[in-house]
Design a protein around this motif. Structure first.
Motif, PDB file in Angstrom:
ATOM      1  N   ILE A 110       0.860  -1.183   0.000  1.00  0.00           N
ATOM      2  CA  ILE A 110       0.000   0.000   0.000  1.00  0.00           C
ATOM      3  C   ILE A 110       0.886   1.219   0.000  1.00  0.00           C
ATOM      4  N   THR A 111       0.789   2.004  -1.036  1.00  0.00           N
ATOM      5  CA  THR A 111       1.654   3.172  -1.142  1.00  0.00           C
ATOM      6  C   THR A 111       1.240   4.244  -0.137  1.00  0.00           C
ATOM      7  N   ALA A 112       2.194   5.110   0.208  1.00  0.00           N
ATOM      8  CA  ALA A 112       1.950   6.123   1.237  1.00  0.00           C
ATOM      9  C   ALA A 112       0.751   6.999   0.898  1.00  0.00           C
ATOM     10  N   ALA A 113       0.554   7.290  -0.388  1.00  0.00           N
ATOM     11  CA  ALA A 113      -0.541   8.185  -0.769  1.00  0.00           C
ATOM     12  C   ALA A 113      -1.888   7.632  -0.318  1.00  0.00           C
ATOM     13  N   SER A 114      -2.164   6.389  -0.631  1.00  0.00           N
ATOM     14  CA  SER A 114      -3.472   5.827  -0.269  1.00  0.00           C
ATOM     15  C   SER A 114      -3.546   5.516   1.217  1.00  0.00           C
ATOM     16  N   GLY A 115      -2.460   4.986   1.799  1.00  0.00           N
ATOM     17  CA  GLY A 115      -2.480   4.645   3.213  1.00  0.00           C
ATOM     18  C   GLY A 115      -2.594   5.863   4.112  1.00  0.00           C
ATOM     19  N   CYS A 116      -1.724   6.839   3.905  1.00  0.00           N
ATOM     20  CA  CYS A 116      -1.726   8.030   4.770  1.00  0.00           C
ATOM     21  C   CYS A 116      -2.987   8.859   4.583  1.00  0.00           C
TER      22      CYS A 116
END
Length: 466
Positions: free
Chosen positions: A330-336
């Motif tokens: 899960i890339t930082a963009a979607s996770g964060c």
């Protein structure tokens, strides 16, 4: 960790049990099952406990505890309803450097009794350190449902072949790989089906034909933005298989805890203008380790193919014929964004989203700023903390509204997450005021205005700065 977990061999050893009631009897059942010789001291004793003493060829003394009851024992267990007696047993045992367990009094214990899942010779112990025994029992109950009784027979099969496998393979990694193949393949399935004789024959044939020569492999795994619960099932499986792990600074300590304990760990982290190992050397190290026959885990924060330079690493492996697997994270963009309550797209605010590296090469803003300044889109800047002021100024210069909402997410998805919210005019000053540190993610766009309604964590667990 308040207690170091270990298993104690009690077969044929003398164990003191003080108490004769129901609680003492429950303890005695476990001790007898482990082969201990019970020395029971109590004013009165239940019939079942008396029978257990006889069965274990132990001894029984009706009366008060005295210090000499500790003579010749390897473990003391206090299970009386007299707090004073329990404390005296604890003190006297510790004075002799004997391990002692006092029922329902963890502060008096040097060892504690865990909840047990028994698939002998496979035994699983679960402990809460005496703080939440009911929770430990609930976990045991779940494991009991998950692990069939045939696991014990499978462990017994492995035990019978253990020395033969050790004799054939002098290298520990070779032995481990052989057993992993056995325990996850058709031999194990025969045991589960009750065909132990067939399984034993198959295992003997497998051992006779096995050469131990295996090639290396590389696992390029995305570790996600920080929360270990965001890992994929495949990522967890490969993290437990790898013999060597190369990891970077964006991989959280909680995620690293899930890597196999005995794997060699090599830190190859990078900070701005500070690389512990340059990228070409990381690529070469992966190749060298794989050529040595190692199973190598390259563990990256986020997703390895989104600003993770994963493509460069597998390019060299592919050129040299090294097998590899790529596991997205899960890339930082979607996770964060999700943990901050910010949707990256929304029908009323943003019909597209763009991922942009915030590392400005030589401090030169060489991006297509007129395109980025167009409304109706969400911009996500990775690693943009140092370039935040330049990013805001260039978007303003190219026509983006000064009131465009901006969020900077620090240590996203972790318990240390902070969300600092402002707009293109105010965000730089706010970030300086609150002394934000990496790793960070910057989200620019009208979708940021929705976070007050959609922040499912709120102020309960993570800090929000508006």
């Amino acid at each position: 960790m308040d207690y170091f977990p270990f298993f104690m061999r009690l077969r044929g050893q003398r164990v003191l049990l003080v108490g004769g009631g129901d609680i003492a009897t429950r303890k005695a059942r476990l001790l007898a099952k482990a082969g201990a010789k019970l020395h029971v001291v109590s004013l009165a004793i239940e019939s079942e406990l008396e029978a257990l003493v006889a069965r274990t060829e132990g001894s029984l003394r009706l009366g008060e505890f005295v210090d000499t009851d500790l003579d010749g024992v390897v473990l003391a267990v206090a299970a009386t309803d007299d707090a004073g007696v329990n404390q005296r047993i604890s003190e006297q045992a510790q004075a002799r450097h004997l391990p002692v367990n006092v029922v329902d009094s963890p502060e008096l214990c040097t060892v504690i009794t865990p909840a047990i899942v028994d698939r002998s010779p496979l035994v699983i112990a679960i402990s809460s350190g005496g703080e939440a025994p009911v929770l430990a029992r609930r976990v045991r109950s779940k494991l009991e449902q998950m692990l069939p009784a045939s696991y014990g027979r499978l462990a017994g099969l492995a035990s019978r072949f253990r020395q033969a496998v050790k004799d054939k393979f002098g290298d520990g990694d070779q032995r481990r790989r052989f057993w992993e193949k056995v325990l996850e393949g058709p031999i194990a399935e025969q045991v589960y089906a009750g065909n132990e004789a067939e399984a034993e024959s198959m295992l003997a044939n497998e051992l006779a034909s096995e050469t131990g020569q295996t090639g290396g492999e590389v696992y390029l795994v995305g570790g996600g933005p920080g929360d270990p619960e965001l890992l994929t099932l495949k990522a967890l499986r490969l993290m437990q298989q790898a013999e060597v792990v190369l990891y970077d600074r964006l991989v959280s300590s909680e995620v690293m805890e899930l890597v196999r304990r005995d794997a060699d760990r090599i830190y190859v982290g990078k900070r701005r203008s500070e690389h512990s190992l340059p990228q070409p050397e990381i690529n070469q190290l992966l190749l060298n380790l794989a050529k040595q026959g190692k199973r190598v885990l390259r563990l990256k924060g986020g997703d390895p193919f989104i600003f993770g330079r994963g493509g460069e690493e597998i390019e060299l492996l592919a050129a040299n014929g090294i097998p590899f697997q790529v596991v997205p994270g899960i890339t930082a963009a979607s996770g964060c964004a999700a943990y901050a309550g910010i949707p990256l797209t929304h029908r009323d605010h943003a019909q597209s989203v763009r991922f942009i590296t915030g590392h400005l090469k030589n401090n030169d803003p060489n991006l297509s700023w007129p395109e980025l300044a167009m409304p109706g889109q969400t911009l996500v800047f990775y690693m943009g903390l140092m370039g935040l002021e330049e990013i805001a100024q260039m978007l303003l210069k190219n026509g983006r509204s000064p009131l465009t909402p901006v969020a900077l997410i620090e240590k996203g998805t972790t318990r240390e997450q902070r969300v600092i919210v402002g707009n293109l005019q105010t965000i730089t000053a706010k970030v300086e005021e609150f002394a934000a540190k990496g790793p960070t993610l910057i989200i620019v766009g009208e979708v940021v205005s929705l976070r007050g309604h959609l922040d499912w964590f709120g102020d309960r667990d993570r800090q929000n700065v508006n």
